[in-house]
Write a protein that holds these residues in place. Structure first.
Motif, PDB file in Angstrom:
ATOM      1  N   ILE A   1       0.855  -1.189   0.000  1.00 44.78           N
ATOM      2  CA  ILE A   1       0.000   0.000   0.000  1.00 44.78           C
ATOM      3  C   ILE A   1       0.888   1.235   0.000  1.00 44.78           C
ATOM      4  O   ILE A   1       1.779   1.375   0.835  1.00 44.78           O
ATOM      5  N   THR A   2       0.624   2.141  -0.940  1.00 47.18           N
ATOM      6  CA  THR A   2       1.472   3.324  -1.102  1.00 47.18           C
ATOM      7  C   THR A   2       0.624   4.590  -1.040  1.00 47.18           C
ATOM      8  O   THR A   2      -0.598   4.534  -0.878  1.00 47.18           O
ATOM      9  N   GLU A   3       1.296   5.720  -1.192  1.00 45.12           N
ATOM     10  CA  GLU A   3       0.583   6.999  -1.225  1.00 45.12           C
ATOM     11  C   GLU A   3      -0.130   7.169  -2.570  1.00 45.12           C
ATOM     12  O   GLU A   3       0.317   6.611  -3.578  1.00 45.12           O
ATOM     13  N   PRO A   4      -1.218   7.946  -2.584  1.00 45.52           N
ATOM     14  CA  PRO A   4      -1.887   8.198  -3.881  1.00 45.52           C
ATOM     15  C   PRO A   4      -0.962   8.951  -4.826  1.00 45.52           C
ATOM     16  O   PRO A   4      -0.329   9.926  -4.424  1.00 45.52           O
ATOM     17  N   THR A   5      -0.867   8.495  -6.043  1.00 46.00           N
ATOM     18  CA  THR A   5       0.022   9.159  -7.015  1.00 46.00           C
ATOM     19  C   THR A   5      -0.676  10.281  -7.770  1.00 46.00           C
ATOM     20  O   THR A   5      -0.043  11.261  -8.157  1.00 46.00           O
ATOM     21  N   SER A   6      -1.987  10.155  -7.969  1.00 47.42           N
ATOM     22  CA  SER A   6      -2.701  11.171  -8.755  1.00 47.42           C
ATOM     23  C   SER A   6      -3.394  12.205  -7.878  1.00 47.42           C
ATOM     24  O   SER A   6      -3.918  13.191  -8.397  1.00 47.42           O
ATOM     25  N   GLU A   7      -3.426  12.002  -6.543  1.00 45.78           N
ATOM     26  CA  GLU A   7      -4.106  12.945  -5.644  1.00 45.78           C
ATOM     27  C   GLU A   7      -3.240  13.198  -4.412  1.00 45.78           C
ATOM     28  O   GLU A   7      -3.667  12.966  -3.285  1.00 45.78           O
ATOM     29  N   ALA A   8      -2.028  13.630  -4.627  1.00 44.93           N
ATOM     30  CA  ALA A   8      -1.111  13.858  -3.504  1.00 44.93           C
ATOM     31  C   ALA A   8      -1.542  15.089  -2.706  1.00 44.93           C
ATOM     32  O   ALA A   8      -2.033  16.079  -3.270  1.00 44.93           O
ATOM     33  N   LEU A   9      -1.374  15.010  -1.391  1.00 43.26           N
ATOM     34  CA  LEU A   9      -1.713  16.114  -0.495  1.00 43.26           C
ATOM     35  C   LEU A   9      -0.554  16.392   0.440  1.00 43.26           C
ATOM     36  O   LEU A   9       0.269  15.504   0.714  1.00 43.26           O
ATOM     37  N   LEU A  10      -0.494  17.641   0.933  1.00 43.01           N
ATOM     38  CA  LEU A  10       0.491  17.949   1.965  1.00 43.01           C
ATOM     39  C   LEU A  10      -0.008  17.491   3.329  1.00 43.01           C
ATOM     40  O   LEU A  10       0.767  17.076   4.176  1.00 43.01           O
ATOM     41  N   ARG A  11      -1.310  17.591   3.556  1.00 36.01           N
ATOM     42  CA  ARG A  11      -1.886  17.227   4.846  1.00 36.01           C
ATOM     43  C   ARG A  11      -3.065  16.295   4.623  1.00 36.01           C
ATOM     44  O   ARG A  11      -3.985  16.626   3.879  1.00 36.01           O
TER      45      ARG A  11
ATOM     46  N   ILE B   1       2.294  17.796 -26.287  1.00 36.92           N
ATOM     47  CA  ILE B   1       3.183  16.665 -26.593  1.00 36.92           C
ATOM     48  C   ILE B   1       4.207  16.484 -25.475  1.00 36.92           C
ATOM     49  O   ILE B   1       4.485  15.354 -25.040  1.00 36.92           O
ATOM     50  N   LEU B   2       4.739  17.594 -24.968  1.00 35.52           N
ATOM     51  CA  LEU B   2       5.704  17.511 -23.873  1.00 35.52           C
ATOM     52  C   LEU B   2       5.071  16.912 -22.621  1.00 35.52           C
ATOM     53  O   LEU B   2       5.669  16.088 -21.928  1.00 35.52           O
ATOM     54  N   ARG B   3       3.832  17.322 -22.341  1.00 35.60           N
ATOM     55  CA  ARG B   3       3.139  16.802 -21.159  1.00 35.60           C
ATOM     56  C   ARG B   3       2.896  15.298 -21.292  1.00 35.60           C
ATOM     57  O   ARG B   3       3.087  14.537 -20.346  1.00 35.60           O
ATOM     58  N   GLU B   4       2.486  14.871 -22.469  1.00 34.48           N
ATOM     59  CA  GLU B   4       2.230  13.447 -22.689  1.00 34.48           C
ATOM     60  C   GLU B   4       3.532  12.653 -22.609  1.00 34.48           C
ATOM     61  O   GLU B   4       3.580  11.564 -22.038  1.00 34.48           O
ATOM     62  N   ALA B   5       4.607  13.215 -23.183  1.00 32.56           N
ATOM     63  CA  ALA B   5       5.896  12.519 -23.121  1.00 32.56           C
ATOM     64  C   ALA B   5       6.408  12.436 -21.690  1.00 32.56           C
ATOM     65  O   ALA B   5       7.016  11.438 -21.285  1.00 32.56           O
ATOM     66  N   GLY B   6       6.161  13.480 -20.893  1.00 26.81           N
ATOM     67  CA  GLY B   6       6.601  13.469 -19.497  1.00 26.81           C
ATOM     68  C   GLY B   6       5.957  12.373 -18.690  1.00 26.81           C
ATOM     69  O   GLY B   6       6.563  11.813 -17.766  1.00 26.81           O
ATOM     70  N   ILE B   7       4.702  12.008 -19.033  1.00 24.33           N
ATOM     71  CA  ILE B   7       4.018  10.915 -18.319  1.00 24.33           C
ATOM     72  C   ILE B   7       4.627   9.580 -18.699  1.00 24.33           C
ATOM     73  O   ILE B   7       4.788   8.694 -17.862  1.00 24.33           O
ATOM     74  N   ARG B   8       4.977   9.399 -19.981  1.00 20.41           N
ATOM     75  CA  ARG B   8       5.475   8.097 -20.458  1.00 20.41           C
ATOM     76  C   ARG B   8       6.931   7.871 -20.088  1.00 20.41           C
ATOM     77  O   ARG B   8       7.387   6.744 -20.028  1.00 20.41           O
ATOM     78  N   LEU B   9       7.687   8.954 -19.898  1.00 14.32           N
ATOM     79  CA  LEU B   9       9.107   8.778 -19.601  1.00 14.32           C
ATOM     80  C   LEU B   9       9.294   8.166 -18.215  1.00 14.32           C
ATOM     81  O   LEU B   9       8.416   8.284 -17.349  1.00 14.32           O
ATOM     82  N   PRO B  10      10.435   7.519 -17.967  1.00 14.94           N
ATOM     83  CA  PRO B  10      10.706   6.988 -16.625  1.00 14.94           C
ATOM     84  C   PRO B  10      10.673   8.100 -15.576  1.00 14.94           C
ATOM     85  O   PRO B  10      11.040   9.249 -15.870  1.00 14.94           O
ATOM     86  N   LYS B  11      10.249   7.763 -14.366  1.00 16.25           N
ATOM     87  CA  LYS B  11      10.033   8.761 -13.318  1.00 16.25           C
ATOM     88  C   LYS B  11      11.255   9.632 -13.033  1.00 16.25           C
ATOM     89  O   LYS B  11      11.128  10.839 -12.862  1.00 16.25           O
ATOM     90  N   PRO B  12      12.481   9.078 -12.959  1.00 17.89           N
ATOM     91  CA  PRO B  12      13.618   9.932 -12.595  1.00 17.89           C
ATOM     92  C   PRO B  12      13.893  11.037 -13.609  1.00 17.89           C
ATOM     93  O   PRO B  12      14.396  12.087 -13.243  1.00 17.89           O
ATOM     94  N   ILE B  13      13.560  10.842 -14.879  1.00 19.00           N
ATOM     95  CA  ILE B  13      13.910  11.857 -15.886  1.00 19.00           C
ATOM     96  C   ILE B  13      12.689  12.549 -16.474  1.00 19.00           C
ATOM     97  O   ILE B  13      12.836  13.556 -17.167  1.00 19.00           O
ATOM     98  N   GLY B  14      11.487  12.041 -16.183  1.00 17.77           N
ATOM     99  CA  GLY B  14      10.271  12.588 -16.779  1.00 17.77           C
ATOM    100  C   GLY B  14      10.075  14.064 -16.461  1.00 17.77           C
ATOM    101  O   GLY B  14       9.989  14.905 -17.373  1.00 17.77           O
ATOM    102  N   PRO B  15      10.025  14.477 -15.145  1.00 15.61           N
ATOM    103  CA  PRO B  15       9.809  15.902 -14.834  1.00 15.61           C
ATOM    104  C   PRO B  15      10.923  16.789 -15.383  1.00 15.61           C
ATOM    105  O   PRO B  15      10.669  17.873 -15.899  1.00 15.61           O
ATOM    106  N   ALA B  16      12.180  16.320 -15.264  1.00 14.47           N
ATOM    107  CA  ALA B  16      13.300  17.137 -15.747  1.00 14.47           C
ATOM    108  C   ALA B  16      13.196  17.354 -17.253  1.00 14.47           C
ATOM    109  O   ALA B  16      13.393  18.475 -17.743  1.00 14.47           O
ATOM    110  N   MET B  17      12.839  16.314 -17.977  1.00 11.80           N
ATOM    111  CA  MET B  17      12.718  16.436 -19.427  1.00 11.80           C
ATOM    112  C   MET B  17      11.596  17.393 -19.810  1.00 11.80           C
ATOM    113  O   MET B  17      11.708  18.167 -20.771  1.00 11.80           O
ATOM    114  N   GLY B  18      10.503  17.364 -19.048  1.00 11.86           N
ATOM    115  CA  GLY B  18       9.379  18.251 -19.327  1.00 11.86           C
ATOM    116  C   GLY B  18       9.762  19.712 -19.172  1.00 11.86           C
ATOM    117  O   GLY B  18       9.479  20.552 -20.025  1.00 11.86           O
TER     118      GLY B  18
END
Length: 551
Positions: A193-203, A410-427
């Motif tokens: 069981i992990t944290e929600p990935t699509s609905e992250a919260l601070l509190r 296109i950049l947003r869609e590619a950022g989702i498909r890319l591996p997690k460590p490089i996806g945000p940086a590439m976007g």
């Protein structure tokens, strides 16, 4: 006199725009009616409920004749390479028995300890019983004395037994007993069981649903310790069956809403339901609408809060996303954090989200309208600055916006498909490089880069990812209206959306309530999240059995 009057009559361009403004809604209305009629005729029809066959033939039942039953099972499912038959002898009774299971889906420790050891080795109970019972083993004695299991199901039909084995249950057949016993539940490898990935919260709670239905229902039970929390189990999928649970608060939910949910779920007719998105599309009110009419979430706390408002949740086995019905447009812009923080920060963040939704939808259309048709509405200093930055840009404003918007998508869609460590940086890097290069090359103006960046950031602030996709789609439609008709087209586009939203319903609840129909009592949780002591009543739009939240 006449020349003076003629000078006030608009030119033919204005008349053409007015004619298009009139004809566009009419054309869209007739196309929509035709499409809706076509899609509705292809939708699921109410099926007659199949009556169970009261008389099963002798060949379809477990007979108790070991060799015949085993042969039937081997012929039916023995051809599968992952189905195992483990034969042994029940000690003390000298009866032949077989365990049938699918590799990787059985609980090996439970089967070894509570089934094999109990039946293959003598115990004290067996020695005492043997002297009196003349070595006969009955089904009731087997269940009462030999198998220390909490979950034990008896199955007499061979077809059902074969189906259960392939679903992952472990079946036990013993010579002389005319029934199969399911002694083990499906038990494959599952993720933690992990944290929600699509609905992250601070509190707020840090747990999310998983792909295992029993875990999800237990999470819901732990979140909502109440005897009135009811869950009803359905099986969906005609070829590959999956379990679906309908959850609700028995003393709160509107009975009419619950009946409608049961009716639509029972009408689901598809060979395989891979994800809750299939269920969402098969039971929604209007398949042609770009707006989602069912909320999806992976947060148990969000589901339990929805149940306490009188809504109904649907949980499907194999997916971490639960569905909540009904939903309104304003609910899609609400976040659980609005209620976890004090009412002032919660209100401010909610109003920011409404503004961001407007910007995500309309900012490019307004840019096109002002730049191409109504530059006089912009302050003089600003319009001069914009004109200077657009010098050398060879495209009209609509092409300029389309180039940058499509690149961002296109950049947003590619950022989702890319591996997690490089996806945000590439976007981020991709956005900066493309934006800077486009400005330097004179393809777009710097002011447009600001507009598109604000639009993209605004769309990220929407809590529901599906709602953000809707606004992204409609943004391009709005740009086309603005490119053809200017501000008239922008206003026409907004009016068409308002008309559509006013007609839209989600399980009988108007989509834009409490705006229309007007329910002032529900405005305390709309733009402003009122202090909790003032929120004494449940939403009026849900027509719950219990109106008050307090005793």
């Amino acid at each position: 006199m006449w020349p003076t009057i003629v000078s006030y009559i608009p030119g033919w361009v204005i008349f053409m725009q007015a004619a298009i403004t009139l004809l566009c809604p009419l054309g869209i209305y007739f196309i929509y009616k035709k499409l809706y009629a076509f899609v509705s005729s292809a939708g699921p029809k109410m099926k007659a409920i199949a009556q169970p066959n009261a008389e099963s033939t002798a060949d379809s039942l477990v007979s108790g004749q070991y060799e015949a039953d085993l042969s039937n099972l081997q012929q039916a499912i023995g051809g599968n390479s992952d189905v195992n038959f483990r034969e042994f002898v029940v000690q003390g009774y000298e009866l032949r028995a077989v365990l049938v299971f699918v590799n990787g889906m059985q609980d090996e420790e439970l089967i070894n300890k509570h089934v094999m050891q109990q039946l293959m080795f003598r115990n004290s109970w067996m020695k005492e019983e043997q002297e009196d019972s003349q070595k006969t083993l009955t089904l009731s004695a087997l269940k009462a004395n030999l198998l220390p299991l909490t979950e034990l199901e008896e199955v007499k039909e061979l077809d059902k037994l074969q189906e259960r084995i392939l679903f992952g249950y472990t079946a036990l057949l013993i010579e002389g007993i005319p029934a199969g016993l399911l002694v083990g539940q499906p038990n494959g490898s599952i993720r933690a069981i992990t944290e929600p990935t699509s609905e992250a919260l601070l509190r707020g709670p840090r747990i999310a649903f998983s792909e295992v239905l029993s875990e999800n229902t237990s999470m819901l039970r732990r979140q909502g310790l109440n005897k009135n929390l009811e869950m009803k189990l359905y099986e969906v999928g005609s070829l590959v069956k999956r379990k679906l649970v309908i959850a609700y608060m028995k003393d709160i939910v509107n009975p009419d809403l619950l009946e409608e949910v049961h009716k639509r779920v029972s009408r689901i007719d598809m060979d395989f339901i891979a994800e809750s998105g299939y269920v969402e599309q098969l039971i929604e009110d209007n398949v042609l609408s770009p707006f989602q009419q069912i909320q999806n979430t992976e947060r148990p706390d969000r589901v339990i809060n929805a149940l306490l408002e009188g809504r109904v949740a649907l949980l499907l086995d194999g997916t971490p996303f639960a569905l909540i019905v009904p939903v309104t447009f304003s609910m899609l812009l609400q976040s659980p954090e609005d209620y976890f923080e004090r009412w002032l920060p919660g209100t401010l963040l909610r109003m920011l989200r409404f503004f961001a939704a407007f910007m995500a939808l309309m900012a490019p259309a307004l840019y096109i309208s002002f730049i191409s048709f109504h530059p006089g509405l912009i302050p003089t200093e600003l319009v001069i600055s914009i004109i200077e930055t657009r010098q050398g840009v060879p495209f009209p404003s609509v092409i300029e916006v389309l180039i940058l918007e499509v690149s961002i998508e296109i950049l947003r869609e590619a950022g989702i498909r890319l591996p997690k460590p490089i996806g945000p940086a590439m976007g981020i890097v991709g956005g900066l490089i493309i934006g800077d290069a486009a400005v330097n090359a004179g393809i777009v103006s710097p002011f447009l880069v600001i507009v598109v960046a604000v639009t993209a950031i605004s769309s990220f602030s929407i809590p529901m990812y599906s709602a953000g996709i809707t606004l992204r789609i409609l943004r391009f439609v709005g740009m086309m209206f603005a490119a053809v008709l200017g501000m008239l087209g922008t206003i026409l586009f907004m009016l068409l959306i308002f008309i559509h939203l006013t007609k839209l319903k989600s399980f009988g609840v108007p989509y834009v309530t409490p705006f229309s129909p007007l329910r002032l009592s529900d405005w305390k949780d709309l733009y402003i999240r009122a202090p909790l002591p003032l929120m004494k009543r449940r939403p009026e739009m849900m027509k719950t059995q219990k109106k008050k939240r307090r005793t």
